[in-house]
Design a protein around this motif. Structure first.
Motif, PDB file in Angstrom:
ATOM      1  N   PRO A  98       0.804  -1.233   0.000  1.00 28.95           N
ATOM      2  CA  PRO A  98       0.000   0.000   0.000  1.00 28.95           C
ATOM      3  C   PRO A  98       0.835   1.280   0.000  1.00 28.95           C
ATOM      4  O   PRO A  98       0.458   2.267  -0.625  1.00 28.95           O
ATOM      5  N   ALA A  99       1.979   1.269   0.687  1.00 30.35           N
ATOM      6  CA  ALA A  99       2.820   2.471   0.721  1.00 30.35           C
ATOM      7  C   ALA A  99       3.391   2.748  -0.664  1.00 30.35           C
ATOM      8  O   ALA A  99       3.432   3.902  -1.114  1.00 30.35           O
ATOM      9  N   LYS A 100       3.849   1.703  -1.366  1.00 27.74           N
ATOM     10  CA  LYS A 100       4.380   1.886  -2.721  1.00 27.74           C
ATOM     11  C   LYS A 100       3.268   2.318  -3.670  1.00 27.74           C
ATOM     12  O   LYS A 100       3.476   3.194  -4.508  1.00 27.74           O
ATOM     13  N   ARG A 101       2.125   1.714  -3.544  1.00 30.02           N
ATOM     14  CA  ARG A 101       0.995   2.074  -4.400  1.00 30.02           C
ATOM     15  C   ARG A 101       0.658   3.550  -4.228  1.00 30.02           C
ATOM     16  O   ARG A 101       0.443   4.275  -5.193  1.00 30.02           O
ATOM     17  N   GLU A 102       0.668   4.024  -2.981  1.00 28.74           N
ATOM     18  CA  GLU A 102       0.396   5.437  -2.691  1.00 28.74           C
ATOM     19  C   GLU A 102       1.461   6.334  -3.326  1.00 28.74           C
ATOM     20  O   GLU A 102       1.151   7.392  -3.871  1.00 28.74           O
ATOM     21  N   LEU A 103       2.713   5.922  -3.275  1.00 30.20           N
ATOM     22  CA  LEU A 103       3.804   6.688  -3.890  1.00 30.20           C
ATOM     23  C   LEU A 103       3.588   6.797  -5.391  1.00 30.20           C
ATOM     24  O   LEU A 103       3.699   7.885  -5.958  1.00 30.20           O
ATOM     25  N   TRP A 104       3.282   5.682  -6.068  1.00 31.25           N
ATOM     26  CA  TRP A 104       3.077   5.702  -7.521  1.00 31.25           C
ATOM     27  C   TRP A 104       1.913   6.615  -7.892  1.00 31.25           C
ATOM     28  O   TRP A 104       1.978   7.351  -8.877  1.00 31.25           O
ATOM     29  N   VAL A 105       0.859   6.583  -7.112  1.00 27.64           N
ATOM     30  CA  VAL A 105      -0.305   7.439  -7.379  1.00 27.64           C
ATOM     31  C   VAL A 105       0.067   8.906  -7.203  1.00 27.64           C
ATOM     32  O   VAL A 105      -0.309   9.756  -8.017  1.00 27.64           O
ATOM     33  N   LYS A 106       0.851   9.227  -6.170  1.00 29.17           N
ATOM     34  CA  LYS A 106       1.277  10.613  -5.951  1.00 29.17           C
ATOM     35  C   LYS A 106       2.156  11.112  -7.102  1.00 29.17           C
ATOM     36  O   LYS A 106       2.013  12.246  -7.552  1.00 29.17           O
TER      37      LYS A 106
END
Length: 140
Positions: A98-106
């Motif tokens: 989830p943390a990586k997914r959030e980074l990619w979205v940002k």
């Protein structure tokens, strides 16, 4: 996300047309000569831009291309999406942490915001600032 020559040269075409707005059609040959680019390659790029409704073609001896809208109404995102596809630096996978997914979205949203917030008018009226560092250099 790496913008290919399609996106870079597409923006070059659109900026040239924006600078020429109100002066009649501009030929791809003139753009190619002014920017030392392949006219044949520009011909391949102009078709999708025309199909997307961003440019109009004018036939005849003094024909060429014109923007279909004002330079202030066409964004860099419009051009990049047509020539490069969706603005997505990394494909977000459901099984990503989830943390990586959030980074990619940002990252995706930041790139989209810059491209959507930059019009052709902004690009052709950009004043070079000597304080701006080389865009290829990143410091952390």
């Amino acid at each position: 996300m790496k913008i290919s020559t399609k996106g870079r040269y597409g923006l070059t075409i659109m900026m040239a047309l924006a600078k020429n707005k109100g002066r009649g059609p501009l030929s791809l040959k003139a753009i190619a000569n002014d920017h030392n680019l392949s006219e044949h390659y520009l011909e391949q790029l102009i078709a999708p831009l025309r199909n997307a409704g961003l440019v109009n073609s004018i036939r005849g001896a003094y024909g060429g291309y014109v923007l279909s809208k004002l330079p202030s109404e066409i964004t860099a995102a419009d051009v990049i999406r047509v020539l490069e596809g969706p603005i997505q630096p990394v494909e977000v996978m459901e099984d990503d942490d989830p943390a990586k997914r959030e980074l990619w979205v940002k990252i995706r949203d930041a790139v989209k915001d810059v491209l959507q917030g930059t019009t052709l008018d902004d690009l052709i009226h950009f004043d070079s600032d000597p304080q701006v560092q080389d865009p290829d250099m990143f410091y952390i």
